[in-house]
Design an enzyme around this catalytic site. Structure first.
Site, short mmCIF file in Angstrom:
data_model
loop_
_atom_site.label_atom_id
_atom_site.label_comp_id
_atom_site.label_asym_id
_atom_site.label_seq_id
_atom_site.Cartn_x
_atom_site.Cartn_y
_atom_site.Cartn_z
N CYS A 274 45.80 52.73 40.42
CA CYS A 274 45.33 51.05 40.28
C CYS A 274 45.88 50.83 39.12
O CYS A 274 46.18 51.24 38.16
CB CYS A 274 43.70 51.21 40.23
SG CYS A 274 42.98 49.69 39.95
N ASN B 272 45.63 48.80 33.06
CA ASN B 272 45.31 47.52 32.94
C ASN B 272 45.89 46.59 32.04
O ASN B 272 45.41 45.72 31.76
CB ASN B 272 43.55 47.30 32.88
CG ASN B 272 43.06 47.53 34.09
OD1 ASN B 272 43.08 47.08 35.07
ND2 ASN B 272 41.91 48.27 33.80
N TRP C 33 48.52 38.77 39.22
CA TRP C 33 47.31 39.57 39.37
C TRP C 33 46.30 38.72 40.42
O TRP C 33 46.52 37.46 40.33
CB TRP C 33 46.62 39.19 37.93
CG TRP C 33 45.12 39.90 38.17
CD1 TRP C 33 44.83 41.31 38.41
CD2 TRP C 33 43.72 38.94 38.57
NE1 TRP C 33 43.30 41.43 38.34
CE2 TRP C 33 42.76 40.01 38.49
CE3 TRP C 33 43.65 37.73 38.47
CZ2 TRP C 33 41.44 39.66 38.68
CZ3 TRP C 33 42.35 37.31 38.65
CH2 TRP C 33 41.22 38.19 38.87
N ARG D 19 43.27 42.46 27.13
CA ARG D 19 41.81 42.84 27.51
C ARG D 19 41.36 43.71 26.34
O ARG D 19 40.91 44.75 26.79
CB ARG D 19 41.75 43.60 28.77
CG ARG D 19 40.66 43.53 29.69
CD ARG D 19 40.62 44.43 30.78
NE ARG D 19 39.42 44.63 31.69
CZ ARG D 19 39.00 45.50 32.58
NH1 ARG D 19 39.50 46.29 32.45
NH2 ARG D 19 37.96 45.18 33.18
N ASP E 211 42.66 43.16 43.19
CA ASP E 211 41.28 42.95 42.42
C ASP E 211 40.91 41.93 43.40
O ASP E 211 39.89 41.45 43.31
CB ASP E 211 41.50 42.32 41.20
CG ASP E 211 41.51 43.73 40.05
OD1 ASP E 211 40.99 44.94 40.60
OD2 ASP E 211 41.67 43.60 38.86
N LYS F 98 39.87 57.37 40.71
CA LYS F 98 40.69 56.12 40.93
C LYS F 98 41.31 56.04 39.32
O LYS F 98 40.56 55.79 38.17
CB LYS F 98 39.55 55.00 40.79
CG LYS F 98 40.21 53.54 40.91
CD LYS F 98 39.26 52.40 41.04
CE LYS F 98 39.72 50.90 40.86
NZ LYS F 98 38.58 50.02 40.99
N TRP F 99 42.65 55.93 39.29
CA TRP F 99 43.34 55.96 37.96
C TRP F 99 43.81 54.65 37.94
O TRP F 99 44.96 54.16 38.28
CB TRP F 99 44.57 57.08 38.17
CG TRP F 99 45.36 57.20 37.00
CD1 TRP F 99 46.04 56.28 36.35
CD2 TRP F 99 46.09 58.41 36.48
NE1 TRP F 99 46.91 56.68 35.08
CE2 TRP F 99 46.88 58.32 35.58
CE3 TRP F 99 46.08 59.77 37.21
CZ2 TRP F 99 47.72 58.99 34.83
CZ3 TRP F 99 46.65 60.67 36.35
CH2 TRP F 99 47.57 60.32 35.29
N ASP F 100 43.42 53.81 36.77
CA ASP F 100 43.35 52.42 36.66
C ASP F 100 44.44 52.50 35.31
O ASP F 100 44.90 53.40 34.68
CB ASP F 100 42.22 51.68 36.09
CG ASP F 100 42.22 50.47 36.55
OD1 ASP F 100 43.42 49.85 36.80
OD2 ASP F 100 41.32 49.64 36.57
N ASP G 114 32.73 53.35 38.88
CA ASP G 114 33.97 52.66 38.23
C ASP G 114 33.81 52.65 36.64
O ASP G 114 32.98 53.43 36.02
CB ASP G 114 34.26 51.40 39.01
CG ASP G 114 35.56 50.97 38.77
OD1 ASP G 114 35.97 50.39 37.88
OD2 ASP G 114 36.10 50.76 39.96
N ASP G 115 34.63 51.66 36.21
CA ASP G 115 34.57 51.44 34.91
C ASP G 115 33.09 51.44 34.25
O ASP G 115 32.16 50.98 34.60
CB ASP G 115 35.26 50.46 34.35
CG ASP G 115 35.56 50.17 32.94
OD1 ASP G 115 35.56 51.11 32.19
OD2 ASP G 115 36.42 49.18 32.65
C1 GLA Z 1 40.76 46.82 36.88
C2 GLA Z 1 40.66 47.38 38.53
C3 GLA Z 1 39.04 46.97 39.14
C4 GLA Z 1 38.04 47.78 38.16
C5 GLA Z 1 38.33 47.14 36.77
C6 GLA Z 1 37.29 47.77 35.68
O1 GLA Z 1 40.75 45.46 37.17
O2 GLA Z 1 41.53 46.71 39.17
O3 GLA Z 1 39.35 47.54 40.41
O4 GLA Z 1 38.30 48.93 38.22
O5 GLA Z 1 39.53 47.38 36.14
O6 GLA Z 1 37.54 47.61 34.57
#
Ligand code: GLA
Length: 759
Positions: free
Chosen positions: A528, A482, A200, A445, A550, A478-480, A368-369
């Site tokens: 993402c 994590n 990361w 997370r 990130d 933006k399709w994340d 974003d989130d």
């Molecule tokens: C990930 C993405 C970030 C952001 C966060 C939101 O870490 O890579 O760009 O969108 O999630 O929780």
């Protein structure tokens, strides 16, 4: 370009004007890999390339007319059990417990073009004359299992694409325990293995090591993605190969799940490259009549060094892997609110950020989130894809309309494959998350992975998100994703099919993407995964760009982006300017460096522009203007060359040259500044040697340069511009003389220069 077949010697020669790939049927009916490399003349037979030698302890699998031992033979489709003691490409478990197979040649066919591979991602053609495909059918007589080896050669690229389609034509089910996509063998081991490894916020660092006898390679077992640790790519290069010259063989897997790239050097120095789905934890039950298709490997041969290899990947992946209306369009300049607000926002705050963004020339505002469910921190809300009206009283539809009324497009963040236990979705469907009976449900997370190997889960998530997309004005997603998968087990699969779960998961992800891009073709998708953990060719088929990392620190990004360009085109590299001190490293880099770096990507901002000074805002406006006038060159037309390697020293350099060689943009950067330093020359590449170019660079000192330094360097107020005229050959061989004082005037450490080159 052609696939030539010589009946008498049973030899195929796939060739165009740059590459040759030669296979023959051996005396035991299996296939031999005779040659892969720079184009050579065609001949009726290449059997003289077969190396036969008597060795003690040979396991002979055929005596007449030749004596063959698989352990000493370069095989095209190595299988387990007939005397080859190296890792095989395929292992088939049969009802009686045997794993021995013997795939022999049956027939072949050649056709123009290339067949689609959906649900798997794949490179494609737009007209049949762009490529030719060879399919060789092999059969294991005893089980009735067939393997069709599929090869595509492109007319205009030194590229061979490989995959395998298995089918069970027998009378009993079998299980594929190993079903790799390609095996290529080289006659010696005088190579270096290049890989893109990291973690990361330091994804795709370039690592190079000398081959040794035995096993070496990379893999991912993360389940949900190709991973930040090991990109599904490797290259073998000769020790003397650099960026501009020398031989290199690239292997890139079009896949986003668990992968394996292995190089095995035998004690006789035969080098075997294997690539495909990671066999660890994998198995696939093949009932009578069932078919299994492996993902494909895109193999690039270059005799023009690593840049030669990368440029082929860039052009092929940009134009024949990425799809949709955004493929050929320059990308909108965006502002993303993540590093500006994190979870702490409301509509008013967002509109204030968007207003300023509009003022400086940004085109797309991305939320974003944190906009949905009870998502006020990272402990809850994932899975509840409905708007949080406490934060956003007019909903996503109302907010998106307000943003559009400002003259901006609106984009939204989602993380569709995940769920928090504190969510309505989990409370309604606790069995939807991936877990194994009696085992602890590990989290990362605070989140868990939804079981996308189950179609009903994918359907439900599809319905939720498609509703939001239909009801609002959304131009970008933006399709994340994590977290990596743990306790991989699915209640949707029987015990004998649990090994299929991780591959089925990725097929579920691909399926959801495919449905959404078909229903919403105008939406620009950016993939993402905690930054760049799913930056792979599989994803590029669905989303033409990916958030690269990130880590938004200007200097770190130079390394990450440098490594990423080994395979991936600039149009795919999501890159933003963020605030200082940088949120990941606490490092301060000049605004210019952050912008100059992000320009070699999709370009955007990830900070609250209201917090910048007037002179910084003036710079931001200039940067956006520059990007708008150069983004076609950078993202959709030019050839990219890496010039100075940030992993090797203090400097970094790269250039994009237009396809007609009339224009270019180059970046030169340094890490630490040197006092009283030596002379610097920035040598360019890719220009027309005979063309006279104008070179321009803004060397106006930074506002932060103190008065006494201005005195020492004799700096006068106002703009300082470097302008020169030079031939392409001068710029490439003698280079641009970079004055160390420019770097000091720009602020010293982590400074950079952007050169505009035009004829
Ligand atoms: C990930 C993405 C970030 C952001 C966060 C939101 O870490 O890579 O760009 O969108 O999630 O929780």
């Amino acid at each position: 370009m052609a696939v030539l077949f010589h009946e008498a010697s049973k030899t195929w020669h796939l060739t165009n004007d740059r590459v040759s790939y030669i296979i023959r049927v051996m005396e035991n009916g299996q296939l031999e890999n005779l040659y892969y490399g720079k184009k050579i003349h065609d001949r009726e037979s290449f059997s003289h390339f077969h190396e036969e030698a008597m060795r003690s302890q040979m396991t002979i699998c055929v005596d007449e007319p030749a004596m063959l031992a698989m352990h000493y033979t370069r095989q095209e489709f190595p299988s387990y059990g007939t005397g080859d003691y190296r890792s095989p490409m395929v292992t088939v478990l049969q009802e009686n417990g045997s794993r021995i197979s013997d795939f022999k040649y049956v027939s072949y066919r050649v056709y123009q073009g290339k067949a689609p591979m959906l649900p798997l991602p794949a490179v494609y053609v737009e007209s049949p004359d762009e490529a030719e495909t060879l399919e060789i059918l092999l059969k294991d007589e005893l089980t009735g299992v067939t393997a069709t080896l599929i090869y595509t050669i492109y007319a205009d690229y030194p590229v061979i694409v490989r995959s395998v389609r298995f089918a069970n034509g027998g009378k009993a089910p079998v299980t594929l325990e190993r079903a790799l996509s390609a095996s290529v063998e080289f006659l010696d081991m005088d190579y270096e293995l290049v890989q893109l490894s990291g973690a990361w916020s330091r994804e795709r660092y370039v690592k190079t090591r000398k081959l040794e006898m035995g096993l070496q390679g990379i893999q991912s077992l993360t389940g949900t993605c190709s991973s930040a640790e090991q990109n599904p790519f490797l290259a073998l290069k000769r020790p003397g190969t650099g960026e501009m010259s020398g031989e290199v063989f690239g292997f890139s897997l079009v896949y986003s799940g668990n992968h394996l790239s292995q190089v095995e050097v035998s004690t006789f120095k035969l080098t075997r490259v294997l690539m495909g789905i990671n066999p660890e934890g994998f198995s696939w039950k093949l009932d009578e009549g069932a078919v299994f298709q492996t993902p494909e490997v895109v193999m690039v041969y270059s005799d023009k060094g690593l840049n030669g290899m990368s440029q082929v990947y860039h052009r092929l992946y940009r134009t024949r892997l990425a799809r949709g209306v955004w493929r050929d369009r320059p990308r909108p300049i965006l502002l993303n609110n993540w590093e500006a607000t994190y979870f702490d926002f409301n509509e008013e705050k967002l509109l204030a950020i968007a207003r300023k963004a509009k003022e400086v020339g940004v085109e797309l505002f991305v939320l974003d989130d944190g906009w949905f469910g009870a998502r006020n921190d990272d402990r809850r809300g994932l899975g509840d894809w409905f708007v949080n009206t406490d934060k956003l009283p007019s909903g996503i539809s109302g907010l998106s309309e307000k943003i559009e009324a400002m003259g901006l497009k609106f984009g939204l963040w989602v993380e569709l494959e995940m769920v928090n236990k504190d969510s309505d979705l989990y409370r309604a469907h606790p069995d939807w998350l991936i877990h194994a009976p009696g085992r602890y449900e590990s989290h990362a997370r605070h989140q868990h992975v939804l079981d996308f190997s189950r179609p009903e889960v994918v359907d439900a998530i599809h319905d939720m998100i498609a509703k939001t997309l239909r009801e609002s004005k959304i131009s970008y997603i933006k399709w994340d994703m994590n977290r990596y998968m743990s306790e991989p087990w699915s209640c949707g699969l029987s015990a004998d099919r649990q090994g299929e779960m991780m591959h089925r998961y990725i097929l579920g992800v691909y399926d959801l993407y495919e449905r959404l891009i078909r229903e919403f073709p105008e939406i620009l998708f950016e993939s993402c995964a905690s930054g760049g953990a799913r930056f792979d060719p599989g994803m590029l088929f669905f989303a033409p760009q990916a958030w690269c990392s990130d880590d938004t620190d200007g200097a770190e990004r130079q390394k990450i982006q440098y490594g990423t360009t080994y395979v991936y085109p600039l149009s795919s590299i999501g890159a933003h300017v963020s605030a200082v001190p940088n949120h990941q490293l606490m490092r301060v880099t000049p605004l210019e460096t952050r912008a100059n770096t992000a320009m070699f990507g999709t370009f955007g901002y990830e900070l609250d522009l209201n917090l910048l000074s007037e002179s910084e805002i003036a710079k931001v406006k200039q940067e956006i203007e520059f990007m708008k006038s150069h983004r076609e060159l950078i993202q959709t037309d030019g050839d990219f060359y890496r010039l100075d390697n940030p992993f090797a020293g203090n400097r970094v350099g790269w250039i994009v040259v237009s396809s007609d060689k009339t224009k270019a943009v180059a970046m030169y950067g340094q890490r630490l500044n040197h006092v009283n330093g030596n002379w610097l020359r920035f040598k360019l590449a890719g220009l027309d040697p005979d063309r006279l170019y104008k070179v321009r660079c803004d060397i106006t000192p930074s506002d932060d340069v103190p008065e006494f330094v201005r005195m020492v360097y004799g700096i006068k107020d106002g703009e300082h511009i470097y302008e020169a005229e030079a031939y392409g050959d001068e710029l490439m061989n003698a280079g641009i003389p970079v004055d160390q004082s420019w770097m000091a005037m720009k602020g010293g450490d982590f400074t950079s220069l952007l050169f505009e080159i035009e004829s």
